[in-house]
Scaffold this motif. Structure first.
Motif, PDB file in Angstrom:
ATOM      1  N   LEU A 254       0.808  -1.217   0.000  1.00 38.31           N
ATOM      2  CA  LEU A 254       0.000   0.000   0.000  1.00 38.31           C
ATOM      3  C   LEU A 254       0.847   1.275   0.000  1.00 38.31           C
ATOM      4  CD1 LEU A 254      -2.750  -1.066   2.535  1.00 38.31           C
ATOM      5  CD2 LEU A 254      -2.951  -0.897   0.048  1.00 38.31           C
ATOM      6  N   ALA A 255       1.963   1.252   0.687  1.00 41.18           N
ATOM      7  CA  ALA A 255       2.750   2.474   0.852  1.00 41.18           C
ATOM      8  C   ALA A 255       3.380   2.952  -0.452  1.00 41.18           C
ATOM      9  CB  ALA A 255       3.835   2.252   1.900  1.00 41.18           C
ATOM     10  N   TYR A 256       3.947   2.080  -1.228  1.00 41.31           N
ATOM     11  CA  TYR A 256       4.681   2.521  -2.402  1.00 41.31           C
ATOM     12  C   TYR A 256       3.791   2.944  -3.570  1.00 41.31           C
ATOM     13  CZ  TYR A 256       8.916   1.939   0.065  1.00 41.31           C
ATOM     14  OH  TYR A 256       9.905   2.114   0.984  1.00 41.31           O
ATOM     15  N   PRO A 257       2.686   2.281  -3.843  1.00 43.06           N
ATOM     16  CA  PRO A 257       1.791   2.853  -4.857  1.00 43.06           C
ATOM     17  C   PRO A 257       1.242   4.217  -4.439  1.00 43.06           C
ATOM     18  CG  PRO A 257       1.294   0.547  -4.566  1.00 43.06           C
ATOM     19  CD  PRO A 257       2.278   0.930  -3.498  1.00 43.06           C
ATOM     20  N   LYS A 258       0.947   4.385  -3.137  1.00 40.14           N
ATOM     21  CA  LYS A 258       0.477   5.697  -2.659  1.00 40.14           C
ATOM     22  C   LYS A 258       1.550   6.761  -2.893  1.00 40.14           C
ATOM     23  CE  LYS A 258      -2.785   4.233   0.875  1.00 40.14           C
ATOM     24  NZ  LYS A 258      -3.050   4.181   2.315  1.00 40.14           N
ATOM     25  N   LYS A 259       2.813   6.410  -2.619  1.00 33.28           N
ATOM     26  CA  LYS A 259       3.904   7.353  -2.856  1.00 33.28           C
ATOM     27  C   LYS A 259       3.979   7.765  -4.317  1.00 33.28           C
ATOM     28  CE  LYS A 259       8.124   7.254  -0.672  1.00 33.28           C
ATOM     29  NZ  LYS A 259       9.354   6.607  -0.148  1.00 33.28           N
TER      30      LYS A 259
END
Length: 64
Positions: free
Chosen positions: A56-61
């Protein structure tokens, strides 16, 4: 793929996430609809809970 109306889909751009089992769909959405697609792990996979934060964190970034 022949039953998908890519012209209709192209009128409402969306982000598209998925993994290897839908590679053909990623390619069609990119080529025919000018969408940006993100090959990411799917939330329904057995391993998802193990790397949910990373998933979840890296696509959001990338989107922000």
């Amino acid at each position: 793929m022949g039953l998908i109306d890519f012209e209709a889909i192209a009128t409402t751009p969306q982000r598209f996430f998925g993994y290897s089992d839908i590679t053909a769909l990623h390619l069609q959405l990119t080529q025919q609809c000018n969408f940006v697609s993100f090959p990411t792990s799917m939330p329904g996979t057995a391993l998802y809970n193990w790397f949910a934060h990373y998933t979840l964190a890296y696509p959001k970034k990338a989107l922000l």
